[in-house]
Design a protein around this motif. Structure first.
Motif, PDB file in Angstrom:
ATOM      1  N   PRO B 407       0.799  -1.231   0.000  1.00 49.09           N
ATOM      2  CA  PRO B 407       0.000   0.000   0.000  1.00 49.09           C
ATOM      3  C   PRO B 407       0.832   1.280   0.000  1.00 49.09           C
ATOM      4  N   SER B 408       2.000   1.282   0.612  1.00 52.01           N
ATOM      5  CA  SER B 408       2.768   2.526   0.718  1.00 52.01           C
ATOM      6  C   SER B 408       3.620   2.806  -0.520  1.00 52.01           C
ATOM      7  N   GLY B 409       3.394   2.057  -1.578  1.00 54.64           N
ATOM      8  CA  GLY B 409       3.977   2.456  -2.855  1.00 54.64           C
ATOM      9  C   GLY B 409       5.236   1.734  -3.273  1.00 54.64           C
ATOM     10  N   THR B 410       5.736   0.863  -2.422  1.00 51.43           N
ATOM     11  CA  THR B 410       6.932   0.112  -2.787  1.00 51.43           C
ATOM     12  C   THR B 410       6.526  -1.216  -3.402  1.00 51.43           C
ATOM     13  N   THR B 411       7.261  -1.620  -4.419  1.00 53.33           N
ATOM     14  CA  THR B 411       7.067  -2.948  -5.001  1.00 53.33           C
ATOM     15  C   THR B 411       8.196  -3.846  -4.528  1.00 53.33           C
ATOM     16  N   TYR B 412       7.823  -4.911  -3.835  1.00 54.25           N
ATOM     17  CA  TYR B 412       8.830  -5.881  -3.406  1.00 54.25           C
ATOM     18  C   TYR B 412       9.330  -6.627  -4.639  1.00 54.25           C
ATOM     19  N   ASP B 413      10.644  -6.875  -4.648  1.00 55.17           N
ATOM     20  CA  ASP B 413      11.256  -7.429  -5.858  1.00 55.17           C
ATOM     21  C   ASP B 413      10.964  -8.913  -6.049  1.00 55.17           C
ATOM     22  N   SER B 414      11.264  -9.702  -5.059  1.00 57.06           N
ATOM     23  CA  SER B 414      11.120 -11.149  -5.208  1.00 57.06           C
ATOM     24  C   SER B 414      11.150 -11.779  -3.828  1.00 57.06           C
ATOM     25  N   GLY B 415      10.739 -13.017  -3.772  1.00 55.01           N
ATOM     26  CA  GLY B 415      10.782 -13.720  -2.498  1.00 55.01           C
ATOM     27  C   GLY B 415      10.118 -15.076  -2.649  1.00 55.01           C
ATOM     28  N   ASN B 416      10.471 -15.941  -1.740  1.00 52.67           N
ATOM     29  CA  ASN B 416       9.823 -17.248  -1.706  1.00 52.67           C
ATOM     30  C   ASN B 416       9.701 -17.660  -0.245  1.00 52.67           C
ATOM     31  N   TYR B 417       8.862 -16.881   0.420  1.00 52.61           N
ATOM     32  CA  TYR B 417       8.776 -17.006   1.871  1.00 52.61           C
ATOM     33  C   TYR B 417       8.339 -18.405   2.282  1.00 52.61           C
ATOM     34  N   GLU B 418       7.356 -18.954   1.541  1.00 58.01           N
ATOM     35  CA  GLU B 418       6.834 -20.254   1.957  1.00 58.01           C
ATOM     36  C   GLU B 418       7.908 -21.341   1.855  1.00 58.01           C
ATOM     37  N   THR B 419       8.795 -21.198   0.856  1.00 56.95           N
ATOM     38  CA  THR B 419       9.847 -22.212   0.724  1.00 56.95           C
ATOM     39  C   THR B 419      10.892 -22.070   1.835  1.00 56.95           C
ATOM     40  N   VAL B 420      11.254 -20.821   2.154  1.00 56.25           N
ATOM     41  CA  VAL B 420      12.218 -20.610   3.249  1.00 56.25           C
ATOM     42  C   VAL B 420      11.670 -21.238   4.532  1.00 56.25           C
ATOM     43  N   ILE B 421      10.399 -20.967   4.799  1.00 57.90           N
ATOM     44  CA  ILE B 421       9.789 -21.508   6.018  1.00 57.90           C
ATOM     45  C   ILE B 421       9.748 -23.033   5.957  1.00 57.90           C
ATOM     46  N   ALA B 422       9.372 -23.541   4.794  1.00 55.83           N
ATOM     47  CA  ALA B 422       9.298 -25.000   4.653  1.00 55.83           C
ATOM     48  C   ALA B 422      10.668 -25.636   4.893  1.00 55.83           C
ATOM     49  N   LYS B 423      11.716 -24.972   4.397  1.00 52.23           N
ATOM     50  CA  LYS B 423      13.063 -25.517   4.588  1.00 52.23           C
ATOM     51  C   LYS B 423      13.445 -25.534   6.069  1.00 52.23           C
ATOM     52  N   VAL B 424      13.113 -24.462   6.761  1.00 51.62           N
ATOM     53  CA  VAL B 424      13.434 -24.408   8.200  1.00 51.62           C
ATOM     54  C   VAL B 424      12.674 -25.509   8.931  1.00 51.62           C
ATOM     55  N   LEU B 425      11.412 -25.666   8.577  1.00 54.08           N
ATOM     56  CA  LEU B 425      10.595 -26.650   9.273  1.00 54.08           C
ATOM     57  C   LEU B 425      11.028 -28.065   8.926  1.00 54.08           C
ATOM     58  N   ALA B 426      11.457 -28.258   7.678  1.00 51.82           N
ATOM     59  CA  ALA B 426      11.931 -29.587   7.286  1.00 51.82           C
ATOM     60  C   ALA B 426      13.145 -29.946   8.127  1.00 51.82           C
ATOM     61  N   ASP B 427      13.945 -28.925   8.393  1.00 49.01           N
ATOM     62  CA  ASP B 427      15.154 -29.115   9.172  1.00 49.01           C
ATOM     63  C   ASP B 427      14.832 -29.290  10.646  1.00 49.01           C
ATOM     64  N   ALA B 428      13.875 -28.535  11.092  1.00 46.46           N
ATOM     65  CA  ALA B 428      13.645 -28.443  12.531  1.00 46.46           C
ATOM     66  C   ALA B 428      12.494 -29.318  12.989  1.00 46.46           C
ATOM     67  N   GLY B 429      11.468 -29.377  12.204  1.00 44.51           N
ATOM     68  CA  GLY B 429      10.279 -30.084  12.645  1.00 44.51           C
ATOM     69  C   GLY B 429       9.535 -29.259  13.681  1.00 44.51           C
ATOM     70  N   TYR B 430       8.540 -28.563  13.223  1.00 46.08           N
ATOM     71  CA  TYR B 430       7.778 -27.690  14.117  1.00 46.08           C
ATOM     72  C   TYR B 430       7.129 -28.503  15.229  1.00 46.08           C
ATOM     73  N   GLU B 431       6.625 -29.691  14.849  1.00 43.92           N
ATOM     74  CA  GLU B 431       5.958 -30.527  15.849  1.00 43.92           C
ATOM     75  C   GLU B 431       6.960 -31.005  16.902  1.00 43.92           C
ATOM     76  N   ASP B 432       8.192 -31.324  16.442  1.00 45.11           N
ATOM     77  CA  ASP B 432       9.231 -31.736  17.391  1.00 45.11           C
ATOM     78  C   ASP B 432       9.547 -30.614  18.371  1.00 45.11           C
ATOM     79  N   LEU B 433       9.591 -29.405  17.814  1.00 44.34           N
ATOM     80  CA  LEU B 433       9.904 -28.252  18.661  1.00 44.34           C
ATOM     81  C   LEU B 433       8.792 -28.039  19.689  1.00 44.34           C
ATOM     82  N   LYS B 434       7.560 -28.210  19.240  1.00 41.93           N
ATOM     83  CA  LYS B 434       6.432 -28.073  20.176  1.00 41.93           C
ATOM     84  C   LYS B 434       6.508 -29.155  21.242  1.00 41.93           C
ATOM     85  N   ALA B 435       6.902 -30.355  20.808  1.00 44.79           N
ATOM     86  CA  ALA B 435       7.011 -31.453  21.783  1.00 44.79           C
ATOM     87  C   ALA B 435       8.089 -31.132  22.813  1.00 44.79           C
TER      88      ALA B 435
END
Lengths: 302, 804, 164
Positions: B407-435
């Motif tokens: 909304p404030s007029g900037t165009t974000y260039d690129s990103g793949n947020y869901e993949t970054v998160i997926a990679k962290v979770l694949a490594d970490a295991g969110y459920e394991d962390l919760k456990a």
């Protein structure tokens, strides 16, 4: 941040140091300098003359001594903290001291900091002062060509204030050695692991064959302006089974009336409350230790 | 070359060339510089939070041995102009020494010049100053109130800036949303606090009209500002860029120190040096960072999708403005973070108080804003009973939605947020962390998981200046590189600013080596002084990989083109048939016909008759690089493209708190990081880890705390607590690479990485840990005693309830 | 006052004010600029040198107190012009530094550790450098540098394969 000007002299022996001290009201002794030098750099301390006692060989030792039938470990005033940290005799005979020393500052400050310097500086959070008070150590000082003994509890009277007379030089501290089934515990809490403690607690116990507590001492540091003993709790717990609930109640009761320090780092309420927590943990550790169980140790374990 | 093309040196695990001199203790820091006949400065500071300076008696001090001169504010003000400020606030002048009124405890009032620093300190103590204490105000909200003491009487109020932006249909979106929540979040006053304090050596040569300046500086337009304040042409200021800076992360901007020393050297005729001691640095070095109060309101759906946000940011800038209010402007370029928030209202307020002046801190305001955003996302999840990770996933911009206009007029260039998160979770295991969290809880600990998904805007054109002050029309923040191949064929590249640990010499070598296909280590890098420099925006705003890298890339390509043209001409072939390969130009159709590097150098330097027509002799090229998204001024409703590139970081950590002590311990820490192409992975990792450590400090330990008398009580390293090796846990960093389409190698910025999300993630983890007690904490730093007392009070209440 | 200082194996006779710290004396009088002033009150550790083999803070000692002891600075552990010790080289290998201001002191702390403990655990390394504040790195690559140096120094006399 440069110190104000002063004269510097190395004393050859304790009596020379004392004579120089007596001759100049503005003179101060320097041992490890780990507290004094920063104070001088900030010009909060401005001695006119600095009397260096670091090279007095007679002030640097760790040895077993028997004094009035009481076995003790005597440590010379300028003995480095790191020397005590590494000393097998001290570790075996005064295990509580050995538990506490790694919590003092950093390796680089323990390499210079001395046992006597820490005692004489009397910071409310000083670990060595806490152990000296907890174990009823005896301090010796020299003044006017005479050596005088003073109990650690009478020595520490306020924040950075001791009962050491003007012109005296602290020469040694003697920690009593306990016999029997001994256990020790030490805990402190601070912001970062190597900072001054907000609160510290130390306990040493002797267990009877029945696992009942024959003898117990509990000390608390940093909560008040000088280390204190929880005497009422000690009286209450001696002879008992050290049931955790009883221990907690006893130390809490002993701490209700303390005048806790309140500063940037911790509130008085925090110190009063956590003093009880840590004292109880120190006693629990000591109890486990005396039974040969492994003790996890300080909450801020490195 | 495309970002995904075969790289020889970029992204390879090469050493950092600067390291060799530093490990041997052979850095060239400002305190290492000794000029003949150099004298030393110590400053006298005001002991009051606010005071009128009634009289200064220098006589006793001047009579002391080794003392040459004492200057006060009146003398300096008569000879110099006030320092540059960002906003148009002419009645809030800032000067090196206080004039008539001192406005914070620690403000410089006079300065002594003596043979040694110790003698200068002796004399500083002997100066007698008669002060009349004045009323003062410390708190930003109080400073806003009617009747509050005015820090600058002539300004008429304590407000420097109060500007509201509305981007999109905020009220409509709020009205249409079934759920709303509001939250107050406070970022405590901390800073970057480099281990080297600021220092400067100034030396005036009256026969050449030249002020030589050696300083531990990181600041754009430094030479200009010195010249303006001293009323000398900038061509009479020579800033030496080859001084190594012992850490900065934004704050090394000692303009007042430099103007003071420059004046003294001109007045006295010998070199003058001021190296701040730690107390001068902490109290009056004017290097504090943001102290910001946020009121955030969001409108969202039952699904957790946030539709609109209102954010009010109140910044306590301290006693003088400088450039610091602009730190309210930068976050506008990423005001919605990585989320698809449809409309935003943003009110930015800057007030003056009787605290130490601020300067730019790593992230330039983005860290506090990210804290407010990420705390809010957690609270949205909390009120809906949803998992905070799930709520973020529902709001994230998806990779196929880039380029994405916020909304404030900037165009974000690129990103793949869901993949970054997926990679962290694949490594970490969110459920394991919760456990693991639940195991800790079962053991009696208060344990919590913290998440933060944050952006790092990088490489921008400084249009936040124009956004907050329409009188400013700056739309560029360029950087430059010059490359010269000498007559023996050796390559020298130049950069035009000092560095403070970012490895810019390695950056230049790597980029130029990549383009010219030569070993980066043969590219010699120098730093000419400011009179011999091309424009540089200096290492601010996470920009050097993008901007200096971009300049070097284009300069090297220009050089490559010239070499190729010379080779083609000498081979007698059309340009399009010439192939450049690792310094040799050959005929595509007859590869045995070639001109090696030495031949090309020989032609360019000695055989003009063999050069293509109208070519300049020699092999010197330069490139001044504009921000890759260009430069436009804001629209009337406050929209602008401020930054070209947006790096992403996803923090996931587990905190365990001993409930009786209130001492948080970080048990696990994982970070997903995407800054596009990493030019040097060792450097990126180091800066990211350093940023996390700095963020841990801001979250848990560091605060410039004041007492009620207006005295800074955390003024030494005994009380201002920087994280040591014990406080920084091992961090698993998972890298992902989404190239930026705008940059020459796909790179984005990483100089602020880690720091921009760590405080938010830690605050979220602590809140997850204590939520079960019915409490929350939204003020940083979360100090042990404060947290311990809060937990104890909550437990006490629970006990009372149970008792009833 | 006149003092004798044994620094990096050379004895210097110097005239100093009693208030001159060892740090200032090394830097200003002996031109050994590798030890740095960070706080001058004994917290940051940037001034660390070896004093009779132990890592100490040179800002917390007056130069006059050092007479009779052996002082080693970063200049004393650098093998020669342009040459690096295994610890210094390991810091370059892992990039265990950024701005370089705390680095010489960090390396002195590492020297003191490895002199007494050739195979430190991660925890022991963390403890050994905990008195040295680094603002740039977050310590990870410093810890790795020291572990790498220890490994290489242990392996220095080990037979290697031809390809190693």
């Amino acid at each position: 941040m440069k110190a104000a000007p002063f004269e510097y002299a190395r004393a050859a022996d304790v009596d020379e140091a004392c004579a120089w001290l007596a001759a100049d009201d503005g003179a101060r002794l320097i041992a490890g300098g780990q507290t004094l030098v920063p104070m001088m750099a900030m010009r909060l301390a401005r001695p006119t003359r600095l009397i260096d006692i670091n090279r007095i060989a007679a002030l640097s030792y760790i040895r077993q001594e028997t004094h009035q039938d009481q076995d003790g470990i005597a440590i010379g005033a300028t003995t480095r903290q790191c020397a005590v940290e590494r000393d097998a005799l001290a570790a075996a005979k005064v295990p509580l001291l050995a538990r506490a020393i790694p919590n003092i500052g950093h390796a680089a400050t323990r390499a210079r900091g001395t046992i006597g310097g820490s005692l004489a500086n009397a910071d409310p959070a000083a670990e060595i002062s806490l152990i000296a008070v907890t174990l009823d150590a005896t301090l010796s000082y020299r003044a006017g060509g005479k050596t005088t003994d003073i109990p650690a509890r009478g020595f520490h009277v306020g924040a950075m204030v001791t009962s050491l007379p003007e012109g005296a030089c602290l020469t040694a501290v003697r920690f009593p050695v306990w016999q029997g089934r001994i256990g020790t515990g030490f805990h402190e809490v601070n912001a970062r692991s190597s900072d001054f403690a907000f609160v510290s607690a130390a306990a040493q116990i002797e267990l009877g064959a029945d696992n009942k507590c024959k003898r117990i001492v509990i000390g608390v540091g940093a909560a008040t302006d000088h280390p204190i003993r929880l005497e009422s709790a000690e009286r209450q717990l001696a002879g008992g089974a050290l049931d955790p609930k009883a221990v907690r109640a006893a130390v809490e009761a002993a701490l209700t009336d303390i005048e806790a320090l309140d500063d940037l780092h911790a509130t008085a309420a925090y110190r009063r409350r956590v003093a009880a927590v840590l004292a109880a943990r120190a006693v629990a550790d000591a109890f486990a230790d005396a039974q040969g169980k492994k003790v996890q140790g300080n909450a801020n374990a490195h | 070359m495309s970002a995904t093309g075969n790289r020889r040196y970029v992204s390879s695990d090469r050493r950092v060339r600067e390291d060799r001199r530093f490990v041997a203790g052979k850095g060239h820091f400002v305190a290492d510089i000794e000029l003949p006949n150099m004298k030393h400065v110590a400053v006298v500071t005001c002991p009051h939070a606010a005071a009128r300076i009634k009289a200064i008696d220098k006589r006793a001090a001047l009579a002391m041995p080794g003392v040459h001169y004492i200057v006060d504010g009146a003398e300096l003000a008569a000879a110099t102009l006030p320092l540059m400020t960002g906003l148009d606030t002419p009645n809030v002048p800032r000067r090196p020494l206080a004039l008539d009124v001192a406005r914070y405890s620690g403000e410089w009032v006079a300065a002594v010049v003596a043979d040694t620093r110790a003698l200068a300190e002796d004399a500083a103590e002997a100066i007698e100053i008669d002060y009349e204490a004045l009323p003062f105000v410390l708190d930003a909200e109080q400073a806003l109130e009617q009747g509050s003491p005015l820090v600058h009487e002539a300004h008429g109020s304590n407000v420097l800036l109060d500007k509201t932006f509305v981007w999109g249909e905020v009220e409509k979106d709020f009205a249409a949303s079934p759920r709303k929540l509001s939250l107050r979040v406070k970022w405590g006053r901390s800073s970057t606090v480099p281990i080297e304090t600021f220092g400067v050596v100034a030396s005036w040569d009256p026969w050449r009209d030249m002020l030589d300046v050696h300083a531990s500086i990181q600041m754009p337009r430094y030479a200009d500002q010195i010249g303006i304040a001293l009323k000398i042409p900038a061509t009479s200021v020579r800033v030496h860029h080859d001084v190594d800076v012992g850490g900065s992360y934004g704050v090394k901007r000692g303009i007042k120190h430099t103007v003071l020393c420059g004046y003294l050297s001109r007045r006295l005729g010998f070199p003058v040096r001021l190296i701040e001691d730690r107390l001068e640095n902490m109290r009056g070095g004017d290097a504090h960072g943001p102290e910001r109060l946020f009121d955030v309101e969001v409108a969202f759906a039952d699904s957790g999708i946030v539709r609109s946000m209102k954010m009010r940011a109140l910044e306590n800038v301290g006693a003088y403005a400088g450039r610091s209010p602009f730190q309210l402007g930068k976050p506008i370029g990423a005001i919605v973070g990585p989320y698809k928030i449809n409309s935003v209202e943003y009110r930015a307020i800057a007030v003056v108080t009787n605290k130490t002046t601020q300067d730019a801190v790593r992230g330039f305001g983005q860290g506090p804003t990210n804290l407010a955003l990420e705390r809010t996302m957690d609270e949205v999840a909390n009120v809906l009973g949803l998992d905070p990770l799930e709520v973020r996933k529902r709001n994230l911009i998806r990779h196929d939605e880039f380029p994405y206009l916020i909304p404030s007029g900037t165009t974000y260039d690129s990103g793949n947020y869901e993949t970054v998160i997926a990679k962290v979770l694949a490594d970490a295991g969110y459920e394991d962390l919760k456990a693991e969290r639940d195991r800790l809880r079962a053991e009696g600990k208060l344990a919590g998981i913290g998440i933060a998904a944050c952006l790092e805007p990088s490489g921008g054109n400084a249009t936040f200046e124009a956004l907050l002050n329409p009188a400013i029309t700056t739309s560029t923040f360029m950087d430059s590189c010059r490359i010269n191949i000498d007559g023996m064929g050796a390559i020298t590249a130049t950069m035009h600013t000092p560095s403070s640990g970012q490895g810019h010499e390695t950056l230049l070598g790597t980029v130029i080596g990549e383009v010219l296909q030569v070993d980066p280590d043969v590219v010699h890098v120098t730093r000419p002084d400011s009179l011999n420099s091309l424009p540089s925006g200096t290492p601010v705003g996470s920009r050097m990989a993008i901007m200096l890298g971009g300049a070097a890339f284009h300069a090297a390509n220009r050089l490559k083109a010239k070499l190729t043209a010379i080779g083609a001409h000498d081979l007698g072939i059309p340009l399009e048939r010439a192939v450049y390969d690792a310094g040799t130009v050959s005929d595509r159709d007859a590869p045995q016909n070639k001109r090696a590097w030495a031949d090309l150098v020989q032609i360019a330097f000695r055989n003009y008759h063999r050069m293509p027509q109208d070519f300049e002799p020699g092999l010197a090229v330069e490139h001044v690089y504009q921000v890759p998204t260009g430069g436009t001024l804001p629209t009337p409703d406050g929209r602008v493209q401020m930054y070209p590139c947006f790096s992403f970081e996803f923090h996931l950590l587990l905190v365990s708190i001993d409930p009786e002590l209130g001492r948080p311990e970080i048990v696990r820490y994982r970070l997903g990081h995407d800054c596009g192409t990493q030019i040097n992975p060792k450097i990126v990792r180091g800066m990211t880890m350093g940023g996390i450590a700095h963020g841990i400090g801001a979250a848990l330990y560091e605060e410039f705390a004041y007492n009620d008398d207006g005295q800074l009580i955390a003024q030494s390293f005994m009380d201002y607590l920087l994280p040591s090796s014990h406080e920084v846990p091992a961090v698993d960093i998972v890298d992902h690479e989404t190239p930026s389409p705008h940059t020459v190698l796909g790179q984005k910025g990483s100089g602020e990485s880690g720091y921009l999300g760590a405080p938010a993630a830690i605050a979220n983890a602590v809140n997850d840990a204590i939520r079960g007690l019915g409490i929350s904490i939204n003020t940083l730093p979360i100090k042990v005693s404060k947290l311990g007392d809060l937990i104890a009070q909550a437990q006490e209440k629970t006990k009372v309830k149970k008792g009833n | 006052m006149r003092i004798e200082l044994n620094v990096n194996g050379t004895v210097h006779e110097i005239e100093v004010e009693p208030r001159t710290t060892l740090l200032d004396c090394l830097r200003d009088r002996l031109d050994l600029k590798g030890a740095h002033a960070g706080c001058e009150h004994g917290v940051c550790g940037a001034c660390t040198v070896l004093f009779d083999g132990a890592a100490v803070r040179s800002c917390l000692m007056f130069a006059a107190q050092a007479t009779g002891s052996a002082i080693t600075t970063i200049e004393g552990v650098t093998p020669g012009p342009g040459e690096l010790s295994p610890i210094q080289d390991a810091f370059c290998e892992t990039h265990g530094l950024q701005c370089g201001y705390c680095t010489p002191a960090m390396i002195m702390a590492a020297h003191a550790l490895l002199a007494g403990n050739p195979a430190p655990t991660r925890e022991e390394i963390v403890e050994a450098i905990s008195g040295n504040i680094c603002r740039c790195t977050g310590y990870a690559q410093i810890v790795e540098a020291i572990a790498l140096a220890a490994e290489r120094m242990r392996g220095v006399n080990r037979p290697r394969s031809l390809t190693e």
